[in-house]
Design a protein around this motif. Sequence first.
Motif, PDB file in Angstrom:
ATOM      1  N   LEU A 145      11.290   6.358 -11.082  1.00  0.00           N
ATOM      2  CA  LEU A 145      11.069   5.352 -12.100  1.00  0.00           C
ATOM      3  C   LEU A 145      12.590   4.745 -12.093  1.00  0.00           C
ATOM      4  O   LEU A 145      13.455   5.219 -12.199  1.00  0.00           O
ATOM      5  CB  LEU A 145      10.916   6.143 -13.244  1.00  0.00           C
ATOM      6  N   GLY A 181       6.046   1.098  -8.437  1.00  0.00           N
ATOM      7  CA  GLY A 181       5.073  -0.061  -7.899  1.00  0.00           C
ATOM      8  C   GLY A 181       5.177  -1.068  -8.684  1.00  0.00           C
ATOM      9  O   GLY A 181       5.222  -2.493  -7.903  1.00  0.00           O
ATOM     10  N   PHE A 239       3.209   2.041  -1.874  1.00  0.00           N
ATOM     11  CA  PHE A 239       3.456   2.350  -3.430  1.00  0.00           C
ATOM     12  C   PHE A 239       2.364   2.729  -4.199  1.00  0.00           C
ATOM     13  O   PHE A 239       2.213   2.856  -5.379  1.00  0.00           O
ATOM     14  CB  PHE A 239       4.598   1.421  -3.868  1.00  0.00           C
ATOM     15  N   TRP A 240       1.283   2.862  -3.373  1.00  0.00           N
ATOM     16  CA  TRP A 240      -0.207   2.902  -4.337  1.00  0.00           C
ATOM     17  C   TRP A 240      -0.410   4.271  -4.707  1.00  0.00           C
ATOM     18  O   TRP A 240      -0.656   4.261  -6.016  1.00  0.00           O
ATOM     19  CB  TRP A 240      -1.365   2.699  -3.114  1.00  0.00           C
ATOM     20  N   ASP A 241       0.077   5.190  -4.318  1.00  0.00           N
ATOM     21  CA  ASP A 241      -0.418   6.392  -4.919  1.00  0.00           C
ATOM     22  C   ASP A 241       0.491   7.283  -5.449  1.00  0.00           C
ATOM     23  O   ASP A 241       0.617   8.325  -5.806  1.00  0.00           O
ATOM     24  CB  ASP A 241      -0.783   7.547  -3.658  1.00  0.00           C
ATOM     25  N   ARG A 242       1.832   6.499  -6.076  1.00  0.00           N
ATOM     26  CA  ARG A 242       2.969   7.200  -6.763  1.00  0.00           C
ATOM     27  C   ARG A 242       3.619   6.514  -7.788  1.00  0.00           C
ATOM     28  O   ARG A 242       3.333   4.935  -7.640  1.00  0.00           O
ATOM     29  CB  ARG A 242       3.746   7.900  -5.740  1.00  0.00           C
ATOM     30  N   TYR A 243       4.259   6.904  -8.670  1.00  0.00           N
ATOM     31  CA  TYR A 243       4.856   6.086  -9.576  1.00  0.00           C
ATOM     32  C   TYR A 243       6.568   6.375  -9.686  1.00  0.00           C
ATOM     33  O   TYR A 243       7.252   5.875 -10.289  1.00  0.00           O
ATOM     34  CB  TYR A 243       4.502   6.027 -10.959  1.00  0.00           C
ATOM     35  N   PHE A 303       0.815  -1.258   0.000  1.00  0.00           N
ATOM     36  CA  PHE A 303      -0.023   0.024   0.039  1.00  0.00           C
ATOM     37  C   PHE A 303       0.855   1.263   0.096  1.00  0.00           C
ATOM     38  O   PHE A 303       0.319   2.230  -0.433  1.00  0.00           O
ATOM     39  CB  PHE A 303      -1.043   0.077   1.247  1.00  0.00           C
ATOM     40  N   PRO A 312       8.022   2.243 -13.270  1.00  0.00           N
ATOM     41  CA  PRO A 312       7.220   2.734 -12.281  1.00  0.00           C
ATOM     42  C   PRO A 312       7.549   1.943 -10.894  1.00  0.00           C
ATOM     43  O   PRO A 312       7.718   0.817 -11.054  1.00  0.00           O
ATOM     44  CB  PRO A 312       5.770   2.535 -12.450  1.00  0.00           C
TER      45      PRO A 312
END
Lengths: 84, 541
Positions: free
Chosen positions: A35, A43, A28-32, A26, A41
């Motif tokens: 890189l 995630g 890494f849910w809201d960001r990518y 959770f 990404p």
Amino acid sequence: MSSKSNSARMWVWIAILALFVLHQDFWFWDRYEPLVFGFMPIGMAWHVLLSILTSIVCFFATKHCFPEEDTDGTSHTGGEESKS
Amino acid sequence: MTTTVIICCYLGLLLLLGLVSNRFFRGTTADYFVASRGIGPFLLLMSLFGTTMTAFALLGSTGASFKDGIGIYGKLASSSGIVHALCFFLIGVKLWSLGAKHGYLTQIQFFRDRFQSDFIGLLLFPILVGLVIPYLLVGLIGAGSTFSSASDGKVSFEAGAAIICIVVLIYIFFGGARGTAWANCFQTIVFIALGMVAFAIISSKLGGPVAATAAVAERNPSKLQRSAHQKDLEKFQAALKAYEAAQANAATNTNSTTGTPPETATLTPPKEPKGLPQLVFLSYMLIPLSVGMFPHIFQHWLTAKSASSFKLPVIAHPLLILLVWVPTVLLGTWATSAMVNGQPLIPPGSSPNAVLSIMVNELTTPVLGGFLTAGIMAAIMSSLDSQFLCLGSIFTNDIYLHYKRDKEIGEQQKVLASRIFVVGVVVVAYLIACYLKNTREIFFLGIWCFSGFAALVPLVVAALYWRRVTPAGAYASILTTAVAWIWLFVQSDFGANRGFLFLGMMPVASLVIASTIALVVVSLATPRMDDKVLEKFFPSK
């Protein structure tokens, strides 16, 4: 069974449990970003790493937790083929 | 034309493989159905991987990431790596060992013996067959459609599906489980290699991986994460305002003029970007559990030469999943934002399943297009063959031979019966596929089949590891699975509601929990099994 191999087995089972926990990332849910290698990404990179970790844990599982009595096919009486 | 020629050459190679494998055939049912338990680690790895990866691994994963972004990798690929490897290790090795000791050829034989119950076979038979058939039809319809579209309609769906059926049938008919394992190995190498080649060429055409991802970050950043990105939410709000303004404008114009709404009134409302709920992500992890009860995987497990043969599949399976899924998921994600000559590479409204084919056609050569189509066929056929063979095995061993056990039947007659049943299964599947070829809903049944098999996994785990499980507990678990599955399936409008959730989770979670509770409670409430029977499955050290 030696206490050393018991301890190895326990660590393998802990590692397997950890794989399930780490799968629910959770964090890494809201960001990518960042890189990874400039294109993957974070995630997705996390889950790629998890696939590699799974393979490593499985290597240790087959080394320390593989059922001893089942490792040699010759110990069995054979199936249908032995009857035919 | 190039594509058709490549596919025909590929199918010819498969036929050759089937005919060569026939030279090794020993003429027994054990050889026909489980290759005399002589498959080594590498062949076992490739055949298990080829069987678990259907066409979805190439087409579906690209389509799903095009639709939902990179989250699909964690949702399906890394979870499958963990769960499949555990199933091979905890269920596969144990079942192989018991199968080799007691001569089982099918799951039902194992369960009948374990629970000393003929009835459990009758209970499991329609459920296993009923769950495998839709899964098989998805592959067969996919193969027929792919062949037909690859030949630009020159080969009809019926002819394409018939050619696939005949090729698969020939190498199963002559080679049995050994022919299937060889063909699976060859096909798995083909689709892994082609996926990687397609990835290398397409990513370079898109300006390299860094540029391709940068385009997604610019145009569709939500596809790079599992929640809706602020940029996409702002875009949605702006599009919604424009839509509402257009609607209001249209209503005013309609009222004030002739009553005919202007064209703007037909604009469709923008879709709100939505993330992947964490509970769905968590419960999705139970779907890959289905491999623990797939009858065709069970049959592959029994082909192993020794328990040690499982070590390589257990270790390498997650890595092979990575090799196939990373390129396809990235390609699908990049496709959302790739532009060619100022136009979107994927035309708006395209089917997600067509994304990979469009990318290959637009960005590579017809030869690679032909090879990729052959790769897609390989992925489909490497699952189809095992499903055909396992259904033939179930009909032969669990019905025909089981109820003819009082009569003497020679090995040659048994093999003949097996072959007749395999031919029968292929013919029936072909006819159903032709009848349902335009019923697209069948593609959405896959997840329901997987859920049903996953719900039966507590039963096989208990049968292998829990002395206290009883026949009544097993019946309760199977019946609970069947009833709960049917109820949930009806609730989802017979699978038509593709986003159907129960208690905020995938239905598989409720099914697994219900079947486990029924199994445990009824087993504890009924008398334990005879110690003599238990000794066979849990020998004292």
